[in-house]
Write a protein that holds these residues in place. Structure first.
Motif, PDB file in Angstrom:
ATOM      1  N   VAL A  50       0.825  -1.216   0.000  1.00 12.18           N
ATOM      2  CA  VAL A  50       0.000   0.000   0.000  1.00 12.18           C
ATOM      3  C   VAL A  50       0.857   1.263   0.000  1.00 12.18           C
ATOM      4  N   LEU A  51       2.150   1.125   0.291  1.00 10.17           N
ATOM      5  CA  LEU A  51       3.056   2.283   0.307  1.00 10.17           C
ATOM      6  C   LEU A  51       3.696   2.534  -1.054  1.00 10.17           C
ATOM      7  N   GLU A  65      -7.573   4.922  -9.336  1.00 13.73           N
ATOM      8  CA  GLU A  65      -8.397   4.134  -8.421  1.00 13.73           C
ATOM      9  C   GLU A  65      -7.538   3.358  -7.418  1.00 13.73           C
ATOM     10  N   LYS A  66      -6.487   2.701  -7.914  1.00 12.76           N
ATOM     11  CA  LYS A  66      -5.604   1.930  -7.036  1.00 12.76           C
ATOM     12  C   LYS A  66      -4.825   2.858  -6.097  1.00 12.76           C
ATOM     13  N   ALA A  67      -4.380   3.992  -6.599  1.00 13.79           N
ATOM     14  CA  ALA A  67      -3.662   4.966  -5.764  1.00 13.79           C
ATOM     15  C   ALA A  67      -4.557   5.452  -4.626  1.00 13.79           C
ATOM     16  N   ASN A  68      -5.811   5.792  -4.937  1.00 16.27           N
ATOM     17  CA  ASN A  68      -6.753   6.247  -3.908  1.00 16.27           C
ATOM     18  C   ASN A  68      -7.015   5.156  -2.876  1.00 16.27           C
ATOM     19  N   THR A  69      -7.162   3.922  -3.340  1.00 16.68           N
ATOM     20  CA  THR A  69      -7.362   2.794  -2.421  1.00 16.68           C
ATOM     21  C   THR A  69      -6.168   2.644  -1.489  1.00 16.68           C
ATOM     22  N   ASN A  70      -4.965   2.715  -2.047  1.00 11.92           N
ATOM     23  CA  ASN A  70      -3.755   2.585  -1.227  1.00 11.92           C
ATOM     24  C   ASN A  70      -3.629   3.713  -0.215  1.00 11.92           C
TER      25      ASN A  70
END
Length: 190
Positions: A113-114, A123-128
Motif C-alpha cells: 500500500v506504500l 483508483e488503485k492509488a486512492n485505495t492505497n
C-alpha cells in the motif's frame, strides 16, 4: 548596508532556532512513543532508472546514490543514539524505499500500500492512500511505526511536500484520523 546585514543575520538566527525547536519537538514526541513516522526515501541517482518500475533486481529502478545511502544511515544513527523505540518498519516495494529502510533501520517489511501512487491507476492509488490512512490512524502501540514511502504519497497523506530523507511525524487519533505534529530533515551535523 549594516542594517541589511543585521536583518539577514536576525532571520538566519530565527531559522536556526526554529530548526532546533522543531528537532527537539520531533525527538521528544518520538520518545513518548505511539507515533507514526512517514519517511521519504533518501536521495536517488536521477541520471538512470525508472521511477515507476518495480524490478526485483533493482537494476532498472531509480536507486539511492552515495548521498542517499549516507542520509539513510544518518536517520538510523539518530534513532539509535536517541534510543527511539520502534514497533515496525514498513517500506514501499520500490528498491529506493527498501534500501532506505534497510540502511536506516535494519529489518523491515514490504507493504504494497506504500507503493508510489504515481505508478498506479487513480483508483488503485486512492485505495492505497485510504489503506495507509487506516494503518496510520489505527496505530495503538506504545512504540513508533515507521513508513518509508514516496513524496507523492506523503503529500496526499500529510499535505506536505518533503525532500529526500525528510520525515513527517504523525499522531494517530483512530477512526481514520491523525494529526501532523512536525517534520524533520536531518543535516550532516545532526
Amino acid at each position: 548596508m549594516l542594517r541589511t546585514l543585521f536583518v539577514v543575520m536576525s532571520l538566519m538566527l530565527i531559522q536556526l532556532t526554529a530548526h532546533a525547536d522543531n528537532q527537539a519537538d520531533f525527538w521528544q514526541a518520538l520518545k513518548e512513543g505511539g507515533k507514526v513516522v512517514l519517511v521519504r526515501h533518501a536521495e536517488i541517482d536521477r541520471s538512470f532508472g525508472d521511477s515507476f518500475l518495480l524490478d526485483e533486481s533493482c537494476f532498472s529502478e531509480k536507486n539511492l546514490n552515495e548521498l542517499g545511502q549516507k542520509q539513510a544511515k544518518n536517520i538510523g544513527a539518530e534513532f539509535t543514539s536517541r534510543e527511539i523505540k520502534i514497533y515496525k518498519v514498513f517500506a514501499s516495494p520500490h528498491c529506493r524505499t527498501k534500501d532506505t529502510a534497510e540502511l536506516a533501520f535494519g529489518s523491515f517489511t514490504v507493504n504494497p500500500v506504500l507503493r508510489l501512487t504515481k505508478a498506479l491507476t487513480a483508483e488503485k492509488a486512492n485505495t492505497n492512500i485510504e489503506k495507509t490512512k487506516t494503518l496510520i490512524s489505527s496505530h495503538k502501540e506504545m512504540s513508533n511505526l515507521i513508513l518509508v514511502t514516496h513524496r507523492p504519497n506523503i503529500g496526499e497523506l500529510a499535505n506536505i511536500r518533503v525532500e529526500p530523507a525528510e520525515m513527517v511525524l504523525i499522531q494517530p487519533l483512530g477512526d481514520g484520523l491523525f494529526d501532523v505534529i512536525t517534520r524533520l530533515k536531518l543535516t550532516e551535523s545532526n
